[in-house]
Design an enzyme around this catalytic site. Structure first.
Site, PDB file in Angstrom:
ATOM      1  N   TYR A 117      35.842  44.243  47.929  1.00 36.36           N
ATOM      2  CA  TYR A 117      36.295  44.679  46.602  1.00 36.36           C
ATOM      3  C   TYR A 117      37.781  44.996  46.629  1.00 36.36           C
ATOM      4  O   TYR A 117      38.547  44.571  45.747  1.00 36.36           O
ATOM      5  CB  TYR A 117      35.479  45.905  46.184  1.00 36.36           C
ATOM      6  CG  TYR A 117      35.956  46.598  44.931  1.00 36.36           C
ATOM      7  CD1 TYR A 117      35.707  46.057  43.675  1.00 36.36           C
ATOM      8  CD2 TYR A 117      36.635  47.813  45.004  1.00 36.36           C
ATOM      9  CE1 TYR A 117      36.134  46.703  42.516  1.00 36.36           C
ATOM     10  CE2 TYR A 117      37.056  48.467  43.858  1.00 36.36           C
ATOM     11  CZ  TYR A 117      36.805  47.906  42.623  1.00 36.36           C
ATOM     12  OH  TYR A 117      37.233  48.548  41.486  1.00 36.36           O
ATOM     13  N   SER A 124      42.322  48.977  40.935  1.00 39.98           N
ATOM     14  CA  SER A 124      41.661  50.143  41.520  1.00 39.98           C
ATOM     15  C   SER A 124      42.489  50.727  42.653  1.00 39.98           C
ATOM     16  O   SER A 124      43.308  50.040  43.278  1.00 39.98           O
ATOM     17  CB  SER A 124      40.287  49.723  42.053  1.00 39.98           C
ATOM     18  OG  SER A 124      39.742  50.693  42.922  1.00 39.98           O
TER      19      SER A 124
END
Length: 255
Positions: free
Chosen positions: A148, A133
């Site tokens: 995350y 990501s």
């Protein structure tokens, strides 16, 4: 025809990628915990796809699922790992259990799945793609998604470590920007369960820090990027590919 295992294929990007690869001619084993959704995905993908129940936080479950997939497919050429959880929570409020859940799914599951599949991938000189990501090392830190982002940075390092130990296998970390599309269980998005009050406070920070370029990649373009990576020779595979939206379509950068 390639024999591909897609983990996290019961919903979201994983489902879209698994179904998409099957429609492009691959024999695909779709792995995830939610077997009913998984069987529906396999039915949508067609006769080249099978559903295999798998819990990526359980080593025994992962190894059994990989073994079953290899037996059903007649080996494994490719592994695509898509599972990720990204709770919206400030680092100061992120408790130990949350850190463990994030790393169990986003990093440790990827390592265990690869370890289970590596004998097959070595035999086929195959490829592995991990979905990362913009919140990882490639982009700026996202306030509220700190844990995350840290897990995605660890995943990127994991990719390099596997490449160092198994140079005959092509390992790629695919950094995905904003991606949208899909229908039903295949609809993309990671905001389920988020604190919307906190989201309203963090969103302006993401924009001001350049976390969100404002370009959305259609999920169909992402599927094509994955298909292209898996179609290359493992000896020439790239350690990192960045896929994100662009005004005229998909922009794909490689390192």
């Amino acid at each position: 025809m390639s024999k591909t295992v897609v983990i996290g294929a019961s919903s979201g990007l994983g489902r879209c990628i698994g179904v998409g690869l099957a429609t492009k001619g691959a024999h695909v084993a779709l792995l995830a915990r939610r077997i009913e959704r998984l069987e529906a995905a396999a039915q949508e993908a067609g006769p080249r796809a099978i559903a295999v129940e798998c819990d990526v936080t359980d080593d025994v479950s992962i190894r059994a699922a990989i073994d079953r997939s290899a037996e059903a497919l007649g080996g494994i050429d490719n592994l695509v790992y898509t599972p990720a959880i990204g709770p919206l929570v400030r680092l100061v409020d992120t408790e130990a259990d949350a850190w463990r859940r994030i790393f169990d799914t986003n990093v440790i599951g990827a390592a265990l799945a690869t370890a289970a599949a590596i004998p097959h991938l070595t035999a086929s000189e195959g490829k592995v793609v991990y979905l990362s990501s913009d919140a990882g090392t490639y982009g700026p830190p996202w306030p509220g998604l700190g844990a995350y982002g840290v897990s995605k940075s660890a995943l990127e390092r994991l990719t390099e470590s596997w490449r160092a130990e198994h140079p005959s296998v092509g390992f790629t970390c695919l950094v995905v920007g904003e991606c949208a599309g899909g229908e039903g269980d295949g609809q993309t998005g990671m905001t389920t369960g988020w604190d919307m009050e906190l989201a309203s406070k963090t969103f302006p920070l993401w924009v001001s820090r350049g976390c969100m370029p404002g370009k959305v990649m259609p999920v169909e373009d992402l599927i094509e990027v994955v298909h292209t990576i898996l179609s290359t020779n493992s000896a020439t595979s790239m350690p990192m590919v960045i896929a994100r939206g662009a005004p005229g379509g998909a922009e794909t950068l490689a390192n």
